[in-house]
Design a protein around this motif. Structure first.
Motif, PDB file in Angstrom:
ATOM      1  N   ILE A   4     124.157  -6.622  62.030  1.00 41.63           N
ATOM      2  CA  ILE A   4     122.840  -6.867  61.440  1.00 41.63           C
ATOM      3  C   ILE A   4     122.995  -7.919  60.348  1.00 41.63           C
ATOM      4  N   PRO A   5     122.217  -9.002  60.412  1.00 46.47           N
ATOM      5  CA  PRO A   5     122.373 -10.063  59.416  1.00 46.47           C
ATOM      6  C   PRO A   5     122.032  -9.574  58.017  1.00 46.47           C
ATOM      7  N   HIS A   6     122.698 -10.140  57.022  1.00 46.25           N
ATOM      8  CA  HIS A   6     122.399  -9.812  55.626  1.00 46.25           C
ATOM      9  C   HIS A   6     120.949 -10.150  55.325  1.00 46.25           C
ATOM     10  N   GLU A   7     120.415  -9.421  54.363  1.00 36.30           N
ATOM     11  CA  GLU A   7     119.007  -9.590  53.978  1.00 36.30           C
ATOM     12  C   GLU A   7     118.662 -11.057  53.723  1.00 36.30           C
ATOM     13  N   ASP A   8     119.575 -11.783  53.047  1.00 40.96           N
ATOM     14  CA  ASP A   8     119.246 -13.149  52.610  1.00 40.96           C
ATOM     15  C   ASP A   8     119.791 -14.218  53.559  1.00 40.96           C
ATOM     16  N   ALA A   9     120.373 -13.805  54.677  1.00 40.35           N
ATOM     17  CA  ALA A   9     120.941 -14.813  55.581  1.00 40.35           C
ATOM     18  C   ALA A   9     119.830 -15.518  56.349  1.00 40.35           C
ATOM     19  N   ALA A  10     119.973 -16.817  56.523  1.00 33.16           N
ATOM     20  CA  ALA A  10     118.956 -17.596  57.243  1.00 33.16           C
ATOM     21  C   ALA A  10     119.218 -17.497  58.739  1.00 33.16           C
ATOM     22  N   ILE A  11     118.887 -16.339  59.301  1.00 33.01           N
ATOM     23  CA  ILE A  11     119.177 -16.080  60.708  1.00 33.01           C
ATOM     24  C   ILE A  11     117.928 -15.503  61.361  1.00 33.01           C
ATOM     25  N   VAL A  12     117.591 -15.998  62.537  1.00 37.86           N
ATOM     26  CA  VAL A  12     116.336 -15.564  63.154  1.00 37.86           C
ATOM     27  C   VAL A  12     116.445 -14.206  63.819  1.00 37.86           C
ATOM     28  N   TRP A  13     117.639 -13.765  64.122  1.00 36.44           N
ATOM     29  CA  TRP A  13     117.777 -12.522  64.867  1.00 36.44           C
ATOM     30  C   TRP A  13     117.644 -11.298  63.969  1.00 36.44           C
ATOM     31  N   GLY A  14     117.123 -10.211  64.542  1.00 36.06           N
ATOM     32  CA  GLY A  14     117.058  -8.944  63.828  1.00 36.06           C
ATOM     33  C   GLY A  14     118.410  -8.271  63.867  1.00 36.06           C
ATOM     34  N   ARG A  15     119.059  -8.337  65.022  1.00 41.92           N
ATOM     35  CA  ARG A  15     120.426  -7.822  65.148  1.00 41.92           C
ATOM     36  C   ARG A  15     121.055  -8.381  66.403  1.00 41.92           C
ATOM     37  N   GLU A  16     122.377  -8.292  66.440  1.00 43.86           N
ATOM     38  CA  GLU A  16     123.085  -8.683  67.652  1.00 43.86           C
ATOM     39  C   GLU A  16     123.989  -7.542  68.058  1.00 43.86           C
ATOM     40  N   ILE A  17     124.190  -7.408  69.349  1.00 45.79           N
ATOM     41  CA  ILE A  17     125.128  -6.392  69.817  1.00 45.79           C
ATOM     42  C   ILE A  17     126.233  -7.089  70.578  1.00 45.79           C
ATOM     43  N   LEU A  18     127.478  -6.821  70.178  1.00 48.47           N
ATOM     44  CA  LEU A  18     128.617  -7.453  70.829  1.00 48.47           C
ATOM     45  C   LEU A  18     129.444  -6.398  71.537  1.00 48.47           C
ATOM     46  N   ILE A  19     129.802  -6.696  72.750  1.00 49.21           N
ATOM     47  CA  ILE A  19     130.661  -5.785  73.491  1.00 49.21           C
ATOM     48  C   ILE A  19     131.993  -6.488  73.704  1.00 49.21           C
ATOM     49  N   ILE A  20     133.041  -5.920  73.085  1.00 50.96           N
ATOM     50  CA  ILE A  20     134.346  -6.591  73.065  1.00 50.96           C
ATOM     51  C   ILE A  20     135.402  -5.676  73.682  1.00 50.96           C
ATOM     52  N   ARG A  21     136.206  -6.248  74.556  1.00 49.16           N
ATOM     53  CA  ARG A  21     137.253  -5.477  75.198  1.00 49.16           C
ATOM     54  C   ARG A  21     138.488  -5.446  74.300  1.00 49.16           C
ATOM     55  N   ASP A  22     139.373  -4.484  74.542  1.00 53.06           N
ATOM     56  CA  ASP A  22     140.514  -4.337  73.631  1.00 53.06           C
ATOM     57  C   ASP A  22     141.476  -5.522  73.684  1.00 53.06           C
ATOM     58  N   ASP A  23     141.357  -6.379  74.725  1.00 46.85           N
ATOM     59  CA  ASP A  23     142.176  -7.598  74.684  1.00 46.85           C
ATOM     60  C   ASP A  23     141.373  -8.774  74.131  1.00 46.85           C
ATOM     61  N   TYR A  24     140.334  -8.446  73.370  1.00 47.40           N
ATOM     62  CA  TYR A  24     139.529  -9.418  72.615  1.00 47.40           C
ATOM     63  C   TYR A  24     138.706 -10.361  73.476  1.00 47.40           C
ATOM     64  N   VAL A  25     138.434  -9.934  74.702  1.00 45.24           N
ATOM     65  CA  VAL A  25     137.514 -10.732  75.510  1.00 45.24           C
ATOM     66  C   VAL A  25     136.093 -10.262  75.172  1.00 45.24           C
ATOM     67  N   LEU A  26     135.241 -11.196  74.796  1.00 46.55           N
ATOM     68  CA  LEU A  26     133.844 -10.872  74.506  1.00 46.55           C
ATOM     69  C   LEU A  26     133.111 -10.724  75.838  1.00 46.55           C
ATOM     70  N   LEU A  27     132.717  -9.478  76.166  1.00 44.96           N
ATOM     71  CA  LEU A  27     132.096  -9.229  77.464  1.00 44.96           C
ATOM     72  C   LEU A  27     130.615  -9.564  77.437  1.00 44.96           C
ATOM     73  N   GLU A  28     129.995  -9.254  76.298  1.00 44.85           N
ATOM     74  CA  GLU A  28     128.543  -9.421  76.261  1.00 44.85           C
ATOM     75  C   GLU A  28     128.086  -9.594  74.821  1.00 44.85           C
ATOM     76  N   GLN A  29     127.054 -10.415  74.654  1.00 39.26           N
ATOM     77  CA  GLN A  29     126.446 -10.575  73.332  1.00 39.26           C
ATOM     78  C   GLN A  29     124.940 -10.542  73.529  1.00 39.26           C
ATOM     79  N   GLN A  30     124.281  -9.583  72.841  1.00 39.76           N
ATOM     80  CA  GLN A  30     122.827  -9.463  72.986  1.00 39.76           C
ATOM     81  C   GLN A  30     122.149  -9.943  71.712  1.00 39.76           C
TER      82      GLN A  30
END
Lengths: 417, 249
Positions: free
Chosen positions: B154-180
């Motif tokens: 969840i972005p910090h209150e004062d961060a200039a970011i349009v998203w409300g939140r992001e969800i990241l799904i990361i595998r234990d070998d650090y492969v990013l499977l999904e980003q919402q």
């Protein structure tokens, strides 16, 4: 009509008229209230109609136009790919079939526009230099430089606020960077040849025009464009013209004709919202007048209780007396209506030539695409709408005093103080 | 023998304890580093798909650290030579048609990058998520023999970011499977998903990634990696405006 009834009517009228002037000052005061409110209503409603007309005219003539031919998906989803094939020949054929020059083709795209110092994301409009001045007031509002004449020129026309923001002047270069219709890079360098000032902040800040043929080359559009703007000579002729245009393009199923109401839904809504709030004020005015009439008539009935009792004892029917009171109100209201509308019309008519403004209006006018002077627009509707309602409400207010007469007992009434 | 067994069990225990206490923020940093390396060189084909048309573009990209990227289009011919340089959250673009370098203003950073479903920000600020967000671990589960972490950022209150939140799904070998990407009204806007994972340049990486808008199912952009090399020697002068204009490499 028998002479007897005729005579009765005229006696009733004459009596009512004389009754009115038994209390000169009171009658004039009530009539005065009506005159004042009618004058105000004629003036305000005419002014309102005038400003709506100007709002519509100014907004539509600056860019949107009275109607547009578009690809059917474009209005809901204005993407560069929702375009019309062979737009220049199509515009030419509409022009010929309508026998009107007020037809111009346009293309619309998005590009990052940069000067040496600044960059802004802008909507870029491709226009036909020869025909655009017929459908839009912008080409005539060039304050510096000139409008372009060559359909292939690598030139751009921008608004005055944008020119200030980009810090460019006539003769300077701008670079455009965006995506073409096929998704390829669209990039071009153009010379600022004209700067316009419409007074409408949104347009002066965010509008830029290119010649259509160059626009098509820049954005890989081929022979395509996005809309054909068509204007009628008057707003009232729009529905007829819309049918004609729809007929002309009916062979091409992918095209639709949309009028200004669909293209600028906010405009009509803004007008309706303004109208509603204005009518609250008018209602207060009208109700106050109606109550003042009610007060006058009730008083005049109550103070004549003995007189009415005597007349009833002589055999006059209550309905005849009720009609008398009603006639008195009718005469009084007619007087207010005639004088009020006459004065109001003269005032509004005078102002429709010299214009009208008040301190602080300029700021507001700019927001609503209005010039800094307003001109009332007179029509039968704008003249008689308000006073007509005042008239009807005054008559309504006399119903109660007139009805009271039906419950009058002649003997008791004659003894009343 | 007995000691060995105890040691083995202890070892197992400590391993799982280690992974359970993996901090979400560290996981994301690891995933970023895994994808970018100290330096990297890659050849990518981007396909933009729309219901009525499709377009492919090939490009070469160099990265250094987590804030410097140079991308240059190589195909189709019409677009070859166009490039973007990203340095410390600033972005410049060069087009050979006009032979000019233009700085992309911050107001344009949420616009689409090269007509794709990726925004300029997606391309340039990919590591912003580490510093400007608060991270929490939503769940972990096993998938194909890997432990998978679902992290909410969840972005910090004062961060200039349009998203409300992001969800990241990361595998234990650090492969990013999904980003919402969720907007501030809690609606899922777009999803980036790994469609193919394989061994390239000595690492296990997502070789095909697709960004899809949620509203319009048939619109997506796919990045497919043809070649990738990590931790190679890259001269710092590669990431300069003059090199953006006149490629030396």
């Amino acid at each position: 009509m028998s002479p007897d009834i005729n005579m009765g009517l005229s006696i009733g009228l004459r009596m009512a008229w004389r009754n009115l002037w038994r209390h000169k000052r009171r009658t004039w005061l009530t009539v005065g209230a009506m005159i004042f409110s009618n004058l105000l209503l004629v003036f305000l409603i005419s002014l309102q109609f005038g400003s709506y007309r100007m709002m519509i005219d100014n907004t539509l003539k600056s860019y949107t136009g009275h109607m547009q031919v578009q690809q059917q998906a474009y209005n809901d989803d204005p993407k560069i790919r929702h375009s019309i094939d062979g737009i220049i020949p199509l515009a030419r054929s509409i022009r010929q079939q309508l026998g009107s020059g007020m037809v111009a083709a346009r293309g619309v795209a998005f590009a990052m526009t940069s000067s040496k110092q600044r960059s802004y994301g802008l909507q870029i409009i491709g226009v036909e230099p020869r025909f655009e001045p017929n459908v839009s007031t912008l080409p005539g509002l060039i304050k510096k430089g000139k409008y372009f004449t060559d359909n292939h020129a690598e030139e751009i026309i921008i608004g005055s606020v944008l020119a200030r923001n980009l810090r460019v002047d006539v003769g300077d270069e701008l670079t455009l960077l965006g995506s073409g219709r096929d998704g390829s890079f669209a990039a071009g360098v153009v010379i600022v040849t004209g700067i316009f000032e419409s007074g409408i902040i949104d347009i002066d800040r965010a509008m830029a025009q290119l010649p259509l043929a160059y626009f098509q080359a820049l954005f890989s559009m081929g022979d395509q464009g996005h809309n054909i703007v068509i204007n009628a000579s008057d707003l009232t002729l729009v529905p007829d013209l819309e049918k004609q245009v729809a007929n002309i393009v009916s062979a091409r199923k992918e095209l639709v004709v949309l009028d200004w109401n669909v293209l600028q839904p906010g405009l009509k809504q803004a007008i309706q919202a303004d109208m509603t709030s204005a009518w609250f004020m008018y209602a207060v005015l009208i109700i106050l007048v109606a109550f003042s009439v009610l007060n006058t008539q009730l008083m005049s009935v109550l103070e004549r209780t003995r007189e009415f009792g005597t007349m009833m004892a002589l055999g006059l029917k209550p309905s005849r007396l009720g009609a008398l009171v009603f006639t008195e109100t009718f005469l009084m209201s007619s007087l207010g209506l005639a004088l009020g509308t006459a004065l109001g019309t003269v005032l509004a008519w005078y102002l429709s030539f010299v214009g009208f403004s008040y301190p602080g209006m300029e700021e507001m006018a700019v927001r609503f695409n209005l010039p800094d002077r307003m001109y009332p627009s007179l029509s039968l509707l704008s003249i008689f709408l308000g006073p007509g309602i005042v008239f009807a409400c005054s008559l309504l207010a006399s119903v109660y005093p007139a009805l009271r007469l039906f419950f009058l007992q002649p003997v008791n009434a004659m003894r009343a103080v | 023998m007995k000691h060995l067994l105890v040691a083995f069990i202890l070892c197992l225990f400590s391993l799982s304890a280690l992974s359970a206490t993996q901090k979400p923020r560290d996981l994301i940093i690891q995933a970023m580093n895994h994808w970018r390396g100290q330096t990297s060189y890659s050849e990518i084909t981007m396909t933009i798909h729309r219901p009525d048309w499709e377009r492919s573009m090939s490009m070469t990209s160099w990265t250094k650290g987590d804030k410097t990227t140079l991308v240059r289009v190589t195909r189709p011919k019409k677009d070859a030579g166009n490039g973007t340089l990203t340095k410390d959250n600033n972005m410049w673009t060069f087009s050979p048609k006009i032979n000019r370098i233009i700085k992309v203003p911050s107001s344009m950073m949420n616009q689409s990058w090269m007509g794709s479903d990726f925004s300029n920000k997606d391309i340039s600020k990919s590591t912003d998520i580490v510093d400007q967000y608060d991270h929490s671990l939503l769940e972990t589960h096993e998938e194909n023999g890997h432990r998978v972490y679902v992290i909410q950022s969840i972005p910090h209150e004062d961060a200039a970011i349009v998203w409300g939140r992001e969800i990241l799904i990361i595998r234990d070998d650090y492969v990013l499977l999904e980003q919402q990407f969720w907007d501030q009204d809690g609606i899922l806007v777009k999803t980036m998903k790994a469609r193919e994972i394989k061994n390239m340049g000595g690492r296990t990486v997502a070789s095909i990634v697709r960004m899809r808008k949620q509203e319009t199912a048939d619109e997506w952009t796919e990045m497919s990696v043809q070649d990738i090399q990590f931790d190679i020697d890259i001269d710092g002068s590669l990431f300069t405006l003059s090199n953006l204009r006149n490629p030396r490499q």
